[in-house]
Design an enzyme around this catalytic site. Structure first.
Site, PDB file in Angstrom:
ATOM      1  N   ASP A 105      37.030   3.483  36.654  1.00  0.00           N
ATOM      2  CA  ASP A 105      37.956   3.031  35.612  1.00  0.00           C
ATOM      3  C   ASP A 105      38.476   1.640  35.962  1.00  0.00           C
ATOM      4  OD1 ASP A 105      37.642   5.491  34.435  1.00  0.00           O
ATOM      5  OD2 ASP A 105      39.480   6.334  35.303  1.00  0.00           O
TER       6      ASP A 105
HETATM    7  N1  URA Z   1      37.790   9.736  38.186  1.00  0.00           N
HETATM    8  C1  URA Z   1      38.655   9.034  37.430  1.00  0.00           C
HETATM    9  O1  URA Z   1      39.522   9.592  36.775  1.00  0.00           O
HETATM   10  N2  URA Z   1      38.520   7.708  37.418  1.00  0.00           N
HETATM   11  C2  URA Z   1      37.599   7.027  38.137  1.00  0.00           C
HETATM   12  O2  URA Z   1      37.551   5.801  38.096  1.00  0.00           O
HETATM   13  C3  URA Z   1      36.695   7.779  38.918  1.00  0.00           C
HETATM   14  C4  URA Z   1      36.821   9.144  38.925  1.00  0.00           C
END
Ligand code: URA
Length: 246
Positions: A105
């Site tokens: 993310d």
């Molecule tokens: N899980 C999440 O919620 N975000 C990420 O970036 C990776 C795994």
């Protein structure tokens, strides 16, 4: 033997587009084994031929592999109209075909492998491979042994299926003056569903406030890499990644 056309060689190492490298070559700026060449349709043996531009040797790697310590605010994509991409942080390589192996993310930090090796990436990301991914997370809420058990049984995050078992390790739990709890944890998952870790904690009434990936399969984030910096994977790390065949 890896033979490719000179225009592909020059484009791959970032000299320019195919038409730009044609122009550059016509001007006599490119030599192959000390001979000026003016045509780009000749074949280059990428292992043995010495190609120079303006007298400087051009190193050719068919595949490139980088480990990035992704900072927050950068998107895991190759192109984005609004935000900087992880590929733009790899300033050392001018290749146009680099991409991130999977996604983090925008507000997640940590280990991201960047390559142009599609076969290797597919191998690691294939759902059937269940490659372990371990994260460090700071979470609003109190993680307990019950949370550990829930995560190991699989959590309903609103998809058709429960998540696969995840390993939760509670590092610390603290309470502030108002009585609000904060937990620091390590969590290992084997899938890569959208916002998976955030949704898993939401499903048990907690909220992730910080997330950093520490490892992916056999590759561990090099802690000497400052956030936003990268290095090439070592030959040993590339070998370990190629061995991810379960
Ligand atoms: N899980 C999440 O919620 N975000 C990420 O970036 C990776 C795994």
């Amino acid at each position: 033997m890896p033979n490719i056309r000179l225009d592909k060689f020059l484009a791959d190492v970032g000299v320019g587009t195919r038409s730009q490298v044609k122009e550059i070559t016509k001007k006599g700026r490119v030599c192959v084994n000390d001979n000026v060449v003016k045509k780009t349709d000749i074949k280059i043996d990428t292992e043995n031929d010495v190609v120079t531009l303006d007298g400087k040797r051009l190193a050719y790697f068919e595949y490139e592999y980088f480990m990035l310590n992704k900072p927050q605010g950068v998107v895991s994509a190759t192109k984005d109209n609004l935000s900087k991409t992880v590929v733009e942080l790899i300033t050392e390589s001018k290749r146009r075909d680099l991409f991130p192996v999977g996604r983090l993310d925008k507000d997640t930090e940590g280990l991201l492998i960047i390559t142009n090796d599609g076969v290797l990436a597919n191998n690691i990301l294939a759902p059937g491979k269940h490659v372990d991914k371990t994260y460090y997370a700071v979470v609003d809420g109190r993680a307990t042994e019950d949370t550990v058990d829930l995560f190991s049984a699989g959590v309903d995050i609103g998809d058709d299926e429960l998540t696969k078992p995840a390993v939760l390790e509670i590092l610390s739990v603290t309470d502030d003056e108002s009585g609000a709890s904060q937990s620091k944890v390590k969590i290992t998952i084997t899938e890569g569903r959208y916002h998976q870790i955030k949704r898993m904690f939401n499903a048990v009434g907690m909220e992730v406030t910080y997330l950093k990936r520490l490892s992916m399969g056999p590759i561990f984030l090099d802690e000497t890499l400052e956030c936003g910096t990268y290095r090439r994977l070592t030959d040993e790390e590339i070998k370990l990644l190629r061995e991810v065949h379960r």
